[in-house]
Write a protein that holds these residues in place. Structure first.
Motif, PDB file in Angstrom:
ATOM      1  N   ALA A 110      -2.123   4.203   2.209  1.00 19.57           N
ATOM      2  CA  ALA A 110      -3.101   5.104   1.597  1.00 19.57           C
ATOM      3  C   ALA A 110      -2.786   6.563   1.930  1.00 19.57           C
ATOM      4  CB  ALA A 110      -4.509   4.734   2.071  1.00 19.57           C
ATOM      5  N   ARG A 111      -2.434   6.822   3.205  1.00 21.31           N
ATOM      6  CA  ARG A 111      -2.110   8.202   3.604  1.00 21.31           C
ATOM      7  C   ARG A 111      -0.848   8.691   2.903  1.00 21.31           C
ATOM      8  NH1 ARG A 111      -4.088   6.250   8.629  1.00 21.31           N
ATOM      9  NH2 ARG A 111      -2.003   5.593   9.285  1.00 21.31           N
ATOM     10  N   ALA A 112       0.162   7.833   2.824  1.00 24.78           N
ATOM     11  CA  ALA A 112       1.422   8.240   2.199  1.00 24.78           C
ATOM     12  C   ALA A 112       1.245   8.564   0.724  1.00 24.78           C
ATOM     13  CB  ALA A 112       2.468   7.136   2.377  1.00 24.78           C
ATOM     14  N   GLU A 113       0.383   7.796   0.054  1.00 23.06           N
ATOM     15  CA  GLU A 113       0.183   7.978  -1.383  1.00 23.06           C
ATOM     16  C   GLU A 113      -0.921   8.984  -1.701  1.00 23.06           C
ATOM     17  OE1 GLU A 113       1.900   6.787  -3.806  1.00 23.06           O
ATOM     18  OE2 GLU A 113       2.888   4.933  -3.168  1.00 23.06           O
ATOM     19  N   GLY A 114      -1.692   9.366  -0.684  1.00 18.51           N
ATOM     20  CA  GLY A 114      -2.793  10.294  -0.915  1.00 18.51           C
ATOM     21  C   GLY A 114      -3.931   9.691  -1.710  1.00 18.51           C
ATOM     22  N   VAL A 115      -4.214   8.405  -1.471  1.00 19.65           N
ATOM     23  CA  VAL A 115      -5.299   7.723  -2.168  1.00 19.65           C
ATOM     24  C   VAL A 115      -6.303   7.199  -1.157  1.00 19.65           C
ATOM     25  CG1 VAL A 115      -3.792   7.069  -4.080  1.00 19.65           C
ATOM     26  CG2 VAL A 115      -4.149   5.465  -2.183  1.00 19.65           C
ATOM     27  N   GLY A 116      -7.506   6.879  -1.628  1.00 20.87           N
ATOM     28  CA  GLY A 116      -8.510   6.290  -0.770  1.00 20.87           C
ATOM     29  C   GLY A 116      -8.274   4.798  -0.580  1.00 20.87           C
ATOM     30  N   GLU A 117      -8.708   4.290   0.540  1.00 19.93           N
ATOM     31  CA  GLU A 117      -8.629   2.868   0.836  1.00 19.93           C
ATOM     32  C   GLU A 117     -10.045   2.321   0.923  1.00 19.93           C
ATOM     33  OE1 GLU A 117      -6.868   0.034   4.429  1.00 19.93           O
ATOM     34  OE2 GLU A 117      -7.680   2.023   4.834  1.00 19.93           O
ATOM     35  N   ARG A 118     -10.313   1.270   0.178  1.00 17.79           N
ATOM     36  CA  ARG A 118     -11.642   0.657   0.211  1.00 17.79           C
ATOM     37  C   ARG A 118     -11.619  -0.546   1.128  1.00 17.79           C
ATOM     38  NH1 ARG A 118     -11.024   3.403  -4.383  1.00 17.79           N
ATOM     39  NH2 ARG A 118     -12.848   4.322  -5.380  1.00 17.79           N
ATOM     40  N   VAL A 119     -12.373  -0.455   2.226  1.00 22.63           N
ATOM     41  CA  VAL A 119     -12.411  -1.505   3.240  1.00 22.63           C
ATOM     42  C   VAL A 119     -13.731  -2.258   3.111  1.00 22.63           C
ATOM     43  CG1 VAL A 119     -12.306  -2.032   5.698  1.00 22.63           C
ATOM     44  CG2 VAL A 119     -10.957  -0.130   4.768  1.00 22.63           C
ATOM     45  N   ILE A 120     -13.636  -3.565   2.900  1.00 21.25           N
ATOM     46  CA  ILE A 120     -14.819  -4.390   2.682  1.00 21.25           C
ATOM     47  C   ILE A 120     -15.308  -4.940   4.013  1.00 21.25           C
ATOM     48  CG2 ILE A 120     -15.788  -6.307   1.393  1.00 21.25           C
ATOM     49  CD1 ILE A 120     -14.684  -3.990  -0.328  1.00 21.25           C
ATOM     50  N   THR A 121     -16.481  -4.505   4.423  1.00 19.62           N
ATOM     51  CA  THR A 121     -17.044  -4.873   5.720  1.00 19.62           C
ATOM     52  C   THR A 121     -17.262  -6.378   5.843  1.00 19.62           C
ATOM     53  OG1 THR A 121     -18.174  -2.738   5.798  1.00 19.62           O
ATOM     54  CG2 THR A 121     -18.944  -4.443   7.321  1.00 19.62           C
ATOM     55  N   GLY A 122     -16.867  -6.928   6.993  1.00 20.64           N
ATOM     56  CA  GLY A 122     -17.146  -8.322   7.299  1.00 20.64           C
ATOM     57  C   GLY A 122     -16.304  -9.333   6.558  1.00 20.64           C
ATOM     58  N   ALA A 123     -15.277  -8.890   5.830  1.00 24.01           N
ATOM     59  CA  ALA A 123     -14.434  -9.803   5.048  1.00 24.01           C
ATOM     60  C   ALA A 123     -13.054  -9.910   5.675  1.00 24.01           C
ATOM     61  CB  ALA A 123     -14.307  -9.316   3.611  1.00 24.01           C
ATOM     62  N   GLY A 124     -12.426 -11.078   5.468  1.00 28.00           N
ATOM     63  CA  GLY A 124     -11.083 -11.305   5.959  1.00 28.00           C
ATOM     64  C   GLY A 124     -10.051 -11.096   4.877  1.00 28.00           C
ATOM     65  N   HIS A 125      -8.968 -11.868   4.967  1.00 27.51           N
ATOM     66  CA  HIS A 125      -7.852 -11.708   4.036  1.00 27.51           C
ATOM     67  C   HIS A 125      -8.240 -12.092   2.610  1.00 27.51           C
ATOM     68  CE1 HIS A 125      -3.714 -11.483   2.761  1.00 27.51           C
ATOM     69  NE2 HIS A 125      -3.696 -12.748   2.391  1.00 27.51           N
ATOM     70  N   VAL A 126      -8.997 -13.176   2.471  1.00 21.80           N
ATOM     71  CA  VAL A 126      -9.418 -13.604   1.123  1.00 21.80           C
ATOM     72  C   VAL A 126     -10.734 -12.892   0.806  1.00 21.80           C
ATOM     73  CG1 VAL A 126      -9.755 -15.567  -0.418  1.00 21.80           C
ATOM     74  CG2 VAL A 126      -8.315 -15.814   1.585  1.00 21.80           C
ATOM     75  N   VAL A 127     -10.618 -11.608   0.613  1.00 21.18           N
ATOM     76  CA  VAL A 127     -11.790 -10.746   0.486  1.00 21.18           C
ATOM     77  C   VAL A 127     -12.606 -11.082  -0.762  1.00 21.18           C
ATOM     78  CG1 VAL A 127     -10.544  -8.941  -0.745  1.00 21.18           C
ATOM     79  CG2 VAL A 127     -12.482  -8.313   0.682  1.00 21.18           C
ATOM     80  N   THR A 128     -11.950 -11.575  -1.801  1.00 19.73           N
ATOM     81  CA  THR A 128     -12.654 -11.889  -3.047  1.00 19.73           C
ATOM     82  C   THR A 128     -13.657 -13.023  -2.884  1.00 19.73           C
ATOM     83  OG1 THR A 128     -10.905 -13.435  -3.717  1.00 19.73           O
ATOM     84  CG2 THR A 128     -10.706 -11.134  -4.462  1.00 19.73           C
ATOM     85  N   LEU A 129     -13.426 -13.894  -1.916  1.00 21.44           N
ATOM     86  CA  LEU A 129     -14.338 -15.006  -1.660  1.00 21.44           C
ATOM     87  C   LEU A 129     -15.237 -14.756  -0.455  1.00 21.44           C
ATOM     88  CD1 LEU A 129     -11.962 -18.061  -2.273  1.00 21.44           C
ATOM     89  CD2 LEU A 129     -13.604 -17.028  -3.850  1.00 21.44           C
ATOM     90  N   ASP A 130     -14.739 -14.029   0.536  1.00 19.91           N
ATOM     91  CA  ASP A 130     -15.566 -13.695   1.704  1.00 19.91           C
ATOM     92  C   ASP A 130     -16.713 -12.762   1.321  1.00 19.91           C
ATOM     93  OD1 ASP A 130     -14.622 -15.090   3.951  1.00 19.91           O
ATOM     94  OD2 ASP A 130     -13.010 -13.640   4.307  1.00 19.91           O
ATOM     95  N   ALA A 131     -16.433 -11.816   0.447  1.00 21.29           N
ATOM     96  CA  ALA A 131     -17.438 -10.813   0.050  1.00 21.29           C
ATOM     97  C   ALA A 131     -17.278 -10.522  -1.434  1.00 21.29           C
ATOM     98  CB  ALA A 131     -17.279  -9.545   0.878  1.00 21.29           C
TER      99      ALA A 131
END
Length: 268
Positions: A229-250
Motif C-alpha cells: 500500500a505504501r509503495a503504491e500510494g493507496v489505502g489499505e482496508r483492514v477488516i477487523t476480527g477477520a482472518g485470511h478468508v475474510v469474505t466468510l469471516d466478515a
C-alpha cells in the motif's frame, strides 16, 4: 453458492462458471487456493444488486472445474484460463478481484498485459513483486515440504483453522479443502509460490485496491500488504476480527470495503 451453469473447455481442464447480468463495470471474482467460487457468494450477490455484471468461476482442479486425468495443476495454465475466460465473455477491462492465489493470478495477468483489466483488487493476497527477506524466502521454500508431512485426513482441518477464525467460516473452509486431494493441493501451493517474483521497480499500471483481514497470519500478507500500500500510494482496508478468508469471516464488512473500492475506480 451460485449455479455454475456455463462451461469453458480448456487444454487439460474444464472450467465451470456463472455470469450475473448488470450494467456497471464487470467484476471477475477469483478464489483462493483449495477453495471455490462459493467463498465469494455474499459479495457476488451484493455486486449484482449494485448493478455490476459478475463472473464467478472455479479454478481448474477446484470445485466443479475438473482436471483431465494425468494433468497437474500449474500456475501458468490457471493464468491462461483466466485470460481465455475474459476472451470467451468478451469482457473489456473488468475489475479483477482475487483472493490469495486468485490475487496472485490477477496480478500476474495485469503484469503480463495491463490492457486486460480496468482495476485490480487483491484480497488477502501477497504482493507478487514485493521484496522478500531471507526468512520469507526460506519460509516459501519450506512450506510445501512441511505441508506434505501433514496426513491427508488432517490437512483440511489444519488449513481451515489457519485460514479462518469464525466457527462458520472454519466449517465452510474445511469442507472446501476436503474436496481437493492432497497431491493436487500441494501442486496448487507450489503454483502460488511460483507467482512471487520480486521487482523493486514494478508498480501496478491499473487502479489498485487492497483488502485484508486483521488476523490474517498466512504467509507474509500481514507485513507485505501494508508495504504494498505504501509503495503504491493507496489505502489499505483492514477488516477487523477477520482472518485470511475474510469474505466468510466478515462478509458484510468485506462487501462494504469492496464496494467502496469499486466506487473509487475511475470510469472512462
Amino acid at each position: 453458492m451460485l449455479n455454475l451453469d456455463r462451461v469453458l473447455s480448456r487444454p487439460g481442464a474444464t472450467i465451470r462458471f456463472a455470469m450475473l447480468d448488470g450494467d456497471a463495470r464487470p467484476v471477475v471474482l477469483i478464489h483462493g487456493a483449495g477453495m471455490d467460487h462459493s467463498m465469494f457468494a455474499p459479495q457476488a450477490r451484493a455486486l449484482r444488486d449494485a448493478g455490476h455484471p459478475v463472473v464467478a468461476f472455479d479454478l481448474r482442479g477446484h470445485g466443479a472445474s475438473h482436471l483431465e486425468p494425468g494433468t497437474r495443476f500449474s500456475g501458468q495454465a490457471a493464468l491462461d484460463d483466466l485470460a481465455a475466460l475474459l476472451d470467451h465473455l468478451s469482457l473489456q477491462q473488468p475489475t479483477l478481484v482475487g483472493h490469495s492465489l486468485g490475487g496472485n493470478i490477477a496480478q500476474a495477468l495485469v503484469r503480463r498485459d495491463p490492457r486486460r483489466a480496468g482495476a485490480l483488487v487483491a484480497v488477502d493476497s501477497t504482493w507478487n513483486t514485493g521484496p522478500l527477506s531471507r526468512g520469507e524466502r526460506s519460509a516459501l521454500r519450506l512450506a510445501a515440504p512441511a505441508l506434505s508431512l501433514v496426513p491427508a485426513s488432517r490437512l483440511p482441518g489444519v488449513l481451515a483453522r489457519a485460514s479462518a477464525v469464525t466457527p462458520a467460516a472454519i466449517t465452510a473452509t474445511e469442507a472446501m479443502f476436503a474436496r481437493m486431494p492432497k497431491r493436487v493441493f500441494l501442486d496448487v501451493w507450489r503454483a502460488a509460490v511460483g507467482f512471487v517474483d520480486p521487482d523493486a521497480d514494478y508498480r501496478a499500471p491499473v487502479p489498485l485496491g487492497l483488502i485484508r483481514g486483521e488476523l490474517d497470519r498466512t504467509g507474509n500478507i500481514a507485513t507485505a500488504m501494508p508495504e504494498w500500500a505504501r509503495a503504491e500510494g493507496v489505502g489499505e482496508r483492514v477488516i477487523t476480527g477477520a482472518g485470511h478468508v475474510v469474505t466468510l469471516d466478515a462478509p458484510d464488512q468485506t462487501t462494504a470495503a469492496l464496494l467502496e473500492v469499486l466506487a473509487a475506480v475511475p470510469h472512462e
